[in-house]
Write an enzyme that holds these catalytic residues in place. Structure first.
Site, mmCIF file in Angstrom:
data_model
loop_
_atom_site.group_PDB
_atom_site.id
_atom_site.type_symbol
_atom_site.label_atom_id
_atom_site.label_comp_id
_atom_site.label_asym_id
_atom_site.label_seq_id
_atom_site.Cartn_x
_atom_site.Cartn_y
_atom_site.Cartn_z
ATOM 1 C CB CYS A 109 -8.815 22.629 13.950
ATOM 2 S SG CYS A 109 -7.571 22.090 12.782
ATOM 3 C CG HIS A 250 -12.499 23.031 11.947
ATOM 4 N ND1 HIS A 250 -11.683 23.998 11.393
ATOM 5 C CD2 HIS A 250 -11.808 21.861 11.876
ATOM 6 C CE1 HIS A 250 -10.547 23.433 11.017
ATOM 7 N NE2 HIS A 250 -10.597 22.143 11.284
ATOM 8 C CG ASN A 280 -8.331 22.056 8.400
ATOM 9 O OD1 ASN A 280 -8.336 23.090 9.054
ATOM 10 N ND2 ASN A 280 -8.342 20.861 8.955
HETATM 11 N N1 ACO Z 1 -4.611 11.487 -3.382
HETATM 12 C C1 ACO Z 1 -4.875 10.243 -3.837
HETATM 13 N N2 ACO Z 1 -4.955 9.163 -3.035
HETATM 14 C C2 ACO Z 1 -4.759 9.371 -1.709
HETATM 15 C C3 ACO Z 1 -4.482 10.638 -1.171
HETATM 16 C C4 ACO Z 1 -4.412 11.736 -2.072
HETATM 17 N N3 ACO Z 1 -4.172 12.987 -1.661
HETATM 18 N N4 ACO Z 1 -4.353 10.533 0.169
HETATM 19 C C5 ACO Z 1 -4.535 9.228 0.463
HETATM 20 N N5 ACO Z 1 -4.773 8.545 -0.662
HETATM 21 C C6 ACO Z 1 -5.045 7.093 -0.823
HETATM 22 C C7 ACO Z 1 -4.553 6.283 0.364
HETATM 23 O O1 ACO Z 1 -3.180 5.974 0.225
HETATM 24 C C8 ACO Z 1 -5.450 5.068 0.265
HETATM 25 O O2 ACO Z 1 -4.924 4.219 -0.737
HETATM 26 P P1 ACO Z 1 -4.966 2.603 -0.569
HETATM 27 O O3 ACO Z 1 -6.430 2.285 -0.497
HETATM 28 O O4 ACO Z 1 -4.293 2.136 -1.794
HETATM 29 O O5 ACO Z 1 -4.255 2.335 0.709
HETATM 30 C C9 ACO Z 1 -6.776 5.610 -0.271
HETATM 31 O O6 ACO Z 1 -6.460 6.904 -0.848
HETATM 32 C C10 ACO Z 1 -7.829 5.800 0.780
HETATM 33 O O7 ACO Z 1 -7.253 6.483 1.887
HETATM 34 P P2 ACO Z 1 -8.086 6.777 3.174
HETATM 35 O O8 ACO Z 1 -7.197 7.407 4.197
HETATM 36 O O9 ACO Z 1 -8.869 5.547 3.562
HETATM 37 O O10 ACO Z 1 -9.122 7.871 2.637
HETATM 38 P P3 ACO Z 1 -10.371 8.488 3.374
HETATM 39 O O11 ACO Z 1 -11.598 8.244 2.604
HETATM 40 O O12 ACO Z 1 -10.363 8.171 4.841
HETATM 41 O O13 ACO Z 1 -10.084 10.047 3.233
HETATM 42 C C11 ACO Z 1 -9.234 11.911 4.515
HETATM 43 C C12 ACO Z 1 -8.910 10.591 3.810
HETATM 44 C C13 ACO Z 1 -9.745 12.902 3.483
HETATM 45 C C14 ACO Z 1 -7.974 12.431 5.163
HETATM 46 C C15 ACO Z 1 -10.347 11.662 5.579
HETATM 47 O O14 ACO Z 1 -9.988 10.555 6.392
HETATM 48 C C16 ACO Z 1 -10.547 12.866 6.463
HETATM 49 O O15 ACO Z 1 -11.011 13.908 6.030
HETATM 50 N N6 ACO Z 1 -10.246 12.765 7.762
HETATM 51 C C17 ACO Z 1 -10.393 13.881 8.686
HETATM 52 C C18 ACO Z 1 -9.212 14.773 8.560
HETATM 53 C C19 ACO Z 1 -9.404 16.074 9.303
HETATM 54 O O16 ACO Z 1 -10.500 16.557 9.460
HETATM 55 N N7 ACO Z 1 -8.294 16.629 9.730
HETATM 56 C C20 ACO Z 1 -8.315 17.909 10.345
HETATM 57 C C21 ACO Z 1 -8.016 17.831 11.749
HETATM 58 S S1 ACO Z 1 -8.088 19.403 12.439
HETATM 59 C C22 ACO Z 1 -6.567 19.888 13.088
HETATM 60 O O17 ACO Z 1 -6.446 20.035 14.267
HETATM 61 C C23 ACO Z 1 -5.412 20.160 12.189
#
Ligand code: ACO
Length: 323
Positions: A109, A250, A280
């Site tokens: 990214c 980004h 994204n």
């Molecule tokens: N729908 C419903 N529930 C979900 C989903 C979904 N799509 N995905 C995960 N969950 C659940 C998990 O299983 C977890 O359940 P549990 O509590 O029963 O175990 C719960 O939701 C919470 O999951 P978390 O991972 O703790 O959720 P979080 O609040 O951290 O949000 C997210 C996740 C959105 C991915 C966040 O961590 C984030 O945005 N991280 C940054 C990601 C990013 O920017 N990536 C791009 C990188 S750039 C590149 O180079 C490609």
């Protein structure tokens, strides 16, 4: 460096959060509140080269220059069409930029920022004069569509700028990488297979094809590293936070963007967001947003902008530009 034209292109097919809730256990409520994403554009067959070509032609048209005038094409992508030929060469063929030298660059990214810095270095050295810098991705090709933790986050698209040399415009950049933390965001592994390789080893590598992410680690990294490198680039440019008209970040997660705004004490009006429409799009997110701002006339009165991104690698960077 001066940007004299911008362009972008996204696939026509729009996939909403409700559409995804039909294929994995998720909901519009979960995706919207955790990320801000409402929908994304997904390719029905267009490749990164196809999307990149349309974005590039739009940027050339916007700049009012012919493809033959381009002497370098740098494509940032983590989803190239193939290893050979490189995707920048494919875009050269499709755009008719016959006088260009072409290569790909991958920093996930952060790729577009790194490509822009590379273009700036070439322009400053005098080696090239007119450069197409493109970020083009079909992230959908690396997604495991049964994995709800990643498939809801990404989209396909491309953005491009035409950059020319202009010594009167200040350009400053800071970048960084941390390969030790690379395992928090992986994908695209290819199979190492030949008569000397134990067949058990190939299974391990093939399993690495789909994108896997430790979301919380990436989140923590982004909310600390993005404001830190923006502060560094402002110091290097001898600018204050308030001197900047737009922070073009980004587009990964609206919560990351809000956290950056808060940590820098920047009013959110200066940090445009379009991720609700695209998800994204990796290396394409910054040039797509730049193109939207440009076409809306918002860059006309802007003097100073900061671009900043982060991504797999891990990689990150911030760039200050006078427009
Ligand atoms: N729908 C419903 N529930 C979900 C989903 C979904 N799509 N995905 C995960 N969950 C659940 C998990 O299983 C977890 O359940 P549990 O509590 O029963 O175990 C719960 O939701 C919470 O999951 P978390 O991972 O703790 O959720 P979080 O609040 O951290 O949000 C997210 C996740 C959105 C991915 C966040 O961590 C984030 O945005 N991280 C940054 C990601 C990013 O920017 N990536 C791009 C990188 S750039 C590149 O180079 C490609």
């Amino acid at each position: 460096m001066r940007i004299i034209g911008t362009g972008s292109c996204t696939p026509l097919k729009i996939v909403t959060n409700d559409d995804l809730s039909n294929i994995v256990d998720t909901s519009d409520e979960w995706i919207s509140t955790r990320t801000g994403i409402k929908c994304r554009h997904i390719s029905e067959g267009e490749t990164s080269a196809d999307l990149g070509t349309k974005a590039a032609l739009n940027a050339l048209d916007n700049a009012g220059i012919k493809p033959e005038a381009v002497d370098l094409i740098i494509l940032a992508s983590m989803t190239p069409d193939s290893m050979l030929p490189n995707t920048a060469c494919r875009i050269q063929e499709k755009t008719g930029a016959v006088n260009a030298t072409c290569f790909d660059l991958n920093a996930a990214c952060s790729g577009f920022l790194f490509a822009l810095n590379t273009a700036n270095a070439f322009l400053t050295s005098g080696m090239y004069n007119t450069i197409l810098v493109i970020g083009a991705e079909t992230v959908s090709r690396t997604i495991d569509w049964s994995d709800r933790t990643t498939c809801v986050l990404f989209g396909d698209g491309a953005g491009a700028v035409v950059a020319v040399s202009d010594n009167s415009k200040k350009y400053t950049a800071v970048t960084g990488s941390d390969g030790i933390k690379g395992s928090v965001l992986t994908g695209g592994g290819t199979v190492l297979k030949n008569f000397l390789v134990n067949s058990d080893a190939t299974n391990l590598i093939a399993d690495d094809y789909y994108m896997k992410m430790n979301g919380q680690e990436v989140f923590k990294f982004a909310v600390s590293k993005v404001p830190e490198c923006i502060r560094q680039v402002l110091d290097k440019s001898e600018k204050n936070v308030d001197d900047i008209d737009y922070y073009i970040l980004h587009q990964a997660n609206v919560r990351i963007i809000s956290s950056v705004a808060k940590r820098l004490h920047v009013c959110e009006d200066k940090i445009p967001v379009n991720l609700h429409n695209y998800g994204n799009t990796s290396a394409a997110s910054i040039p797509i947003l730049l193109d939207e701002l440009n076409r809306a006339g918002k860059l006309k009165d802007a003097k100073n902008i900061v671009l900043s991104g982060f991504g797999g690698g891990l990689t990150w960077g911030a760039t200050f530009m006078e427009l």
